[in-house]
Enzyme design. Structure first.
Site, PDB file in Angstrom:
ATOM      1  CG  HIS A  62       4.886  22.049  34.143  1.00 12.49           C
ATOM      2  ND1 HIS A  62       5.341  23.247  33.451  1.00 12.49           N
ATOM      3  CD2 HIS A  62       3.670  22.079  33.755  1.00 12.49           C
ATOM      4  CE1 HIS A  62       4.411  23.918  32.638  1.00 12.49           C
ATOM      5  NE2 HIS A  62       3.347  22.998  33.028  1.00 12.49           N
ATOM      6  CG  ASP A 286       1.322  19.828  31.054  1.00 10.37           C
ATOM      7  OD1 ASP A 286       1.127  20.764  31.866  1.00 10.37           O
ATOM      8  OD2 ASP A 286       0.951  19.995  30.047  1.00 10.37           O
TER       9      ASP A 286
END
Length: 391
Positions: A62, A286
């Site tokens: 991610h 992230d």
């Protein structure tokens, strides 16, 4: 050239002892004990890993590789990631995604950036879609994106339980998951849906309802940011008890006024203590995404930025500070992710797998050397291979 890593203690990620690893053609050619190199043999580079540990290359599933954000206006758009930001943290495979901005950031740019990073030396994949439903696509649908575009392995990050989401109905959400699943089945890919979770009170209600009302397997969805608050983390534990995968985010902003976030390393320890099998847990960073700060009225008041380096930092903290066994902790950024995303050549130190390897000091677990597809990217903690436009 053949490369041999000698005398390192290998975590595959399970501990297999002191071994010599032979790398050729970007693959792990053999794993043996105490190899002897004949004189006048073909050119061989030998790396002495005595006193060091050897891990599989890390997978970050991610990452906002073309940047993200914009919740504070155009000036708050985060920049594209650079190759050195990835490899210095031991990451050799990334999955790129779009975030809140699915207008000025698009999938074609995401695909192009993933190909650029691949050319620069690491392995890359992407998700189709973004926060909103209907999802963004390159072809006519997310199903055909997965089937027809090699790098697209699923959909995400689709936002629910968040004031920034498109507020999709349950039926709209389930249709996306169903299309992703069929696209994955027909193409031999994972077809997972990476589900962004915010602070909303609904939390994982759509996912739990999916389990009860449809035939879709629970592992078709991977909820991320599960540790962004204590209440969401508790809901994530219950979801995992049903058999689901939980994705713990390693980037954080300690000054966020609204959150009672659970640190990733601590979240791992707690989940394991609650009886969640480690195979149902993964970490993602992230990285390069914005970490917007909102007050209680949902008003934007500040911005941070996610770091891919946090991925291994939190694994290391889990071992050193939280007492999690090393080979268990490693799985959340190696073999577990490879299994969840059907990346069959990744996540293991094993013959015939890609030569993605990380060598760390045994004493303090700091990263010393990184190989991506057999190429030495980092040596003695310094980046050897930089991106095209890096100085």
């Amino acid at each position: 050239m053949i490369t041999i890593i000698k005398n390192g203690e290998v975590y595959a990620p399970e501990y297999i002892g002191k071994k010599d690893i032979i790398i050729a053609g970007g693959k792990i050619e053999a794993i043996v004990e105490n190899i002897t190199i004949p004189q006048n043999f073909a050119p061989v580079k030998v790396i002495n890993a005595e006193g060091k540990l050897v891990f599989p290359g890390f997978i970050d599933a991610h990452v906002h590789i073309i940047g993200g954000g914009g919740e504070g206006g155009f000036k708050t758009r985060t920049p594209e990631i650079q190759l050195s930001d990835i490899v210095v943290g031991g990451i050799t495979t990334v999955v790129g995604c779009l975030g809140t901005d699915g207008v000025c950031r698009d999938l074609k740019a995401l695909l192009a950036k993933s190909r650029a990073l691949e050319e620069e030396g690491i392995s890359t994949y992407i998700y189709s879609g973004s926060y909103a439903i209907p999802v963004n696509t390159i072809t006519s649908s997310c199903k055909s994106d997965i089937m027809l575009i090699d790098k697209i392995i699923g959909i995400g990050e689709v936002a629910i339980s968040d004031h920034r989401s498109s507020q999709p109905t349950y039926e709209e959400f389930i249709k996306v998951v169903a299309d992703a699943r069929v696209g994955g089945l027909l193409s031999g890919k994972a077809g997972v849906v990476n589900v962004h979770l915010g602070y909303g009170e609904r939390r994982l209600q759509y996912l739990v309802r999916m389990i009860k009302e449809t035939e879709i397997p629970i592992k078709q969805v991977i909820p991320t940011h599960i540790n962004r608050s204590t209440s969401l983390f508790e809901a994530g534990i219950e979801f995992a008890k049903l058999g689901g995968i939980i994705d713990i985010t390693t980037s954080s902003d300690p000054d966020h006024l609204e959150k009672d976030e659970v640190k990733a390393s601590t979240a791992l320890k707690i989940a394991l203590e609650r009886g969640i099998p480690v195979e149902q847990i993964q970490f993602t960073s992230d990285g390069q995404g914005s970490l917007p700060i909102f007050n209680k009225k949902r008003e934007f008041i500040g911005l941070g930025i996610g770091s891919t380096k946090s991925l291994y930092i939190e694994v290391r903290d889990a071992v050193i500070k939280d007492g999690v066994d090393l080979e268990v902790a490693l799985k959340v950024i190696t073999s577990n992710v490879a299994t969840n995303l059907k990346l069959y050549n990744k996540g293991l130190v094993q013959e015939s797998k890609d030569a993605d390897l990380v060598i760390v000091n045994k004493s303090d677990l700091t990263i010393q050397t990184v190989f991506a597809k057999g190429v030495e990217m980092v040596s003695d903690g310094k980046v050897l291979v930089k991106g095209t436009f890096e100085k």
